[in-house]
Design an enzyme around this catalytic site. Structure first.
Site, PDB file in Angstrom:
ATOM      1  N   ALA A  90       0.680  -1.394   0.021  1.00  0.00           N
ATOM      2  CA  ALA A  90      -0.082   0.099  -0.153  1.00  0.00           C
ATOM      3  C   ALA A  90       0.820   1.277   0.044  1.00  0.00           C
ATOM      4  CB  ALA A  90      -1.106  -0.215   1.285  1.00  0.00           C
ATOM      5  N   THR A  91       2.014   1.060   0.525  1.00  0.00           N
ATOM      6  CA  THR A  91       3.127   2.439   0.660  1.00  0.00           C
ATOM      7  C   THR A  91       3.234   2.705  -0.869  1.00  0.00           C
ATOM      8  OG1 THR A  91       3.647   2.086   2.709  1.00  0.00           O
ATOM      9  CG2 THR A  91       5.265   3.278   1.253  1.00  0.00           C
TER      10      THR A  91
ATOM     11  N   ASN B  20      -5.801   3.515  10.470  1.00  0.00           N
ATOM     12  CA  ASN B  20      -4.852   2.312  11.046  1.00  0.00           C
ATOM     13  C   ASN B  20      -5.029   2.199  12.352  1.00  0.00           C
ATOM     14  OD1 ASN B  20      -3.610   4.642   9.776  1.00  0.00           O
ATOM     15  ND2 ASN B  20      -1.829   3.654  10.740  1.00  0.00           N
TER      16      ASN B  20
ATOM     17  N   GLN C 100      -6.638  -0.933   5.255  1.00  0.00           N
ATOM     18  CA  GLN C 100      -7.031  -1.583   6.598  1.00  0.00           C
ATOM     19  C   GLN C 100      -8.675  -1.760   6.367  1.00  0.00           C
ATOM     20  OE1 GLN C 100      -5.859  -1.652   9.669  1.00  0.00           O
ATOM     21  NE2 GLN C 100      -3.706  -0.817   9.019  1.00  0.00           N
TER      22      GLN C 100
ATOM     23  N   SER D 222      -3.084  -3.573   0.567  1.00  0.00           N
ATOM     24  CA  SER D 222      -2.261  -4.375   1.031  1.00  0.00           C
ATOM     25  C   SER D 222      -2.470  -5.611   1.185  1.00  0.00           C
ATOM     26  CB  SER D 222      -1.662  -3.518   2.378  1.00  0.00           C
ATOM     27  OG  SER D 222      -0.901  -4.441   3.051  1.00  0.00           O
ATOM     28  N   GLY D 223      -1.463  -6.586   0.545  1.00  0.00           N
ATOM     29  CA  GLY D 223      -1.684  -8.038   0.683  1.00  0.00           C
ATOM     30  C   GLY D 223      -1.722  -8.518   1.955  1.00  0.00           C
TER      31      GLY D 223
ATOM     32  N   CYS E 190       3.857   1.283  11.767  1.00  0.00           N
ATOM     33  CA  CYS E 190       5.083   2.049  10.990  1.00  0.00           C
ATOM     34  C   CYS E 190       5.638   3.341  11.681  1.00  0.00           C
ATOM     35  CB  CYS E 190       4.415   2.356   9.707  1.00  0.00           C
ATOM     36  SG  CYS E 190       3.597   1.115   8.767  1.00  0.00           S
TER      37      CYS E 190
END
Length: 375
Positions: free
Chosen positions: A58-59, A141, A169, A189-190, A315
């Protein structure tokens, strides 16, 4: 990671090792596996497979979307809007654009963590036609608060701006529909959907003719938007995780609801606790609680060998500053400093919850006892 996902991935980590961009039969075979994974990811959000590109997470998806759109329009539409509670990768992407001369606007939130829609509307109206992108996350998040994506998207479109949302999320925690919610770009995001780490996806709305400048150039893979050899086993894994969600999401959501309710029951005898963020508009796999009068960081360290919790975003866990999310919500210093985040998952059991919350409750009482002794 779901064991069923790993099972699907193993052949593409061992025998089916060909490059999916090669023209020989072995390459074409693994390329088909990538496309099947892409189709499953698309289906979960009601997109078409050719609207989904694979990324490293996702980043990267957020960076591609925000910088790519802004740079495509350049100074013809040089305003970008986001919120004050975004993930750091979104905020840093916007700040990097500011350093290049773009104009950035950061919309505030109320004490529930919900976007101030009037503020967003005012900015869009003031700079109508000059805003290229509005980027607001689906679910936060840290506190799990969910935004009104459909309304935000409509506001953006009313002023000729595109709408991007970071839904890392949210996928798998609430049903999503990119068409109904007026979404032009969506980051996924995976590992947030029980797939592998190191893979993500970006939805790019073909119907709305979304255009963006690629950040990585090379062989032109992923529709010329993300060059580089595609990691087949990771794409297969993310697709397998999405396929499971197609049928099991309702069961997962019910499971999260039951765990959250049970967790709060286990903490009923703990005094002076406050749930952070809206109790109505939220994903139920996330629970942020402030145990007033104690430091969340001290609680986290005290139970670290038994229960994994955090005081904010994973993070951002190396920073000792107050959470930018809780600060934007206008919470008191005590409420911010005493906040602890719990995450419940597909494989979390009620026994896990009972054990974990008993450890938390016991340690809170111990920290309060020590605090009184030191007064």
């Amino acid at each position: 990671m779901d064991p069923r996902v790993l099972e699907k991935m193993i052949p593409y980590m061992t025998n089916a090792y060909a490059n999916c961009h090669s023209q020989h039969q072995a390459g074409r075979t693994v390329a088909q596996a990538v496309e099947e994974g892409r189709a499953h990811v698309a289906k979960v959000i009601n997109a078409q497979p050719n609207e989904v590109i694979f990324t490293s997470g996702a980043t990267e998806s957020n960076n591609i979307a925000i910088k790519g759109v802004a740079k495509y329009y350049g100074h013809e539409k040089d305003h970008v809007i986001t919120s004050k509670i975004e993930h750091k990768c979104v905020l840093e992407s916007v700040r990097s654009l500011e350093a290049e001369g773009f104009n950035a606007h950061y919309v505030g939130v109320d004490t529930d963590g919900r976007l101030k829609m009037d503020e967003l509307a005012d900015i869009l109206k003031t700079h109508s036609g000059k805003v290229s992108l509005v980027s607001v996350m689906g679910a936060n998040n840290e506190v799990g608060v969910v935004q009104d994506l459909k309304k935000i998207g409509q506001l953006a479109h009313d002023h000729k701006a595109l709408f991007h949302t970071d839904c890392a999320q949210m996928v798998g925690k609430k049903p999503l529909d990119v068409r109904a919610d007026n979404i032009d770009l969506m980051s996924i995001s995976g590992h947030k959907m029980y797939g592998p780490k190191g893979v993500g996806a970006l939805f790019i709305n073909k119907k709305n003719r979304v255009r963006l400048v690629p950040l990585t150039v090379g062989g032109g893979q992923e529709n010329n938007l993300r060059s580089g050899t595609v990691p087949v086993f990771l794409c297969v894994g993310m697709g397998a995780a999405a396929e499971i969600l197609e049928t099991e999401m309702p069961k997962d959501i019910k499971h999260y609801e039951e765990l959250t309710k049970y967790a709060l029951e286990q903490l009923k005898d703990v005094d002076n606790k406050v749930i952070n963020g809206s109790t109505k508009n939220r994903i139920v796999s996330n629970l942020s609680i402030s145990f007033l009068g104690i430091k969340g960081s001290e609680l986290m360290v005290a139970i670290d060998d038994k229960v994994a919790v955090s005081t904010g975003s994973a993070c951002n866990s190396q920073s000792h500053k107050s959470s930018h999310v809780l600060t934007a919500m206008g919470l008191s210093e005590d409420q911010k400093n005493s906040a602890v985040r719990f995450g419940f998952g597909r494989f979390t059991t009620k026994d896990d919850i009972k054990f974990g919350m008993n450890v938390v409750a016991k340690e809170i009482n111990e920290l309060k006892r020590k605090s009184k002794q030191n007064e």
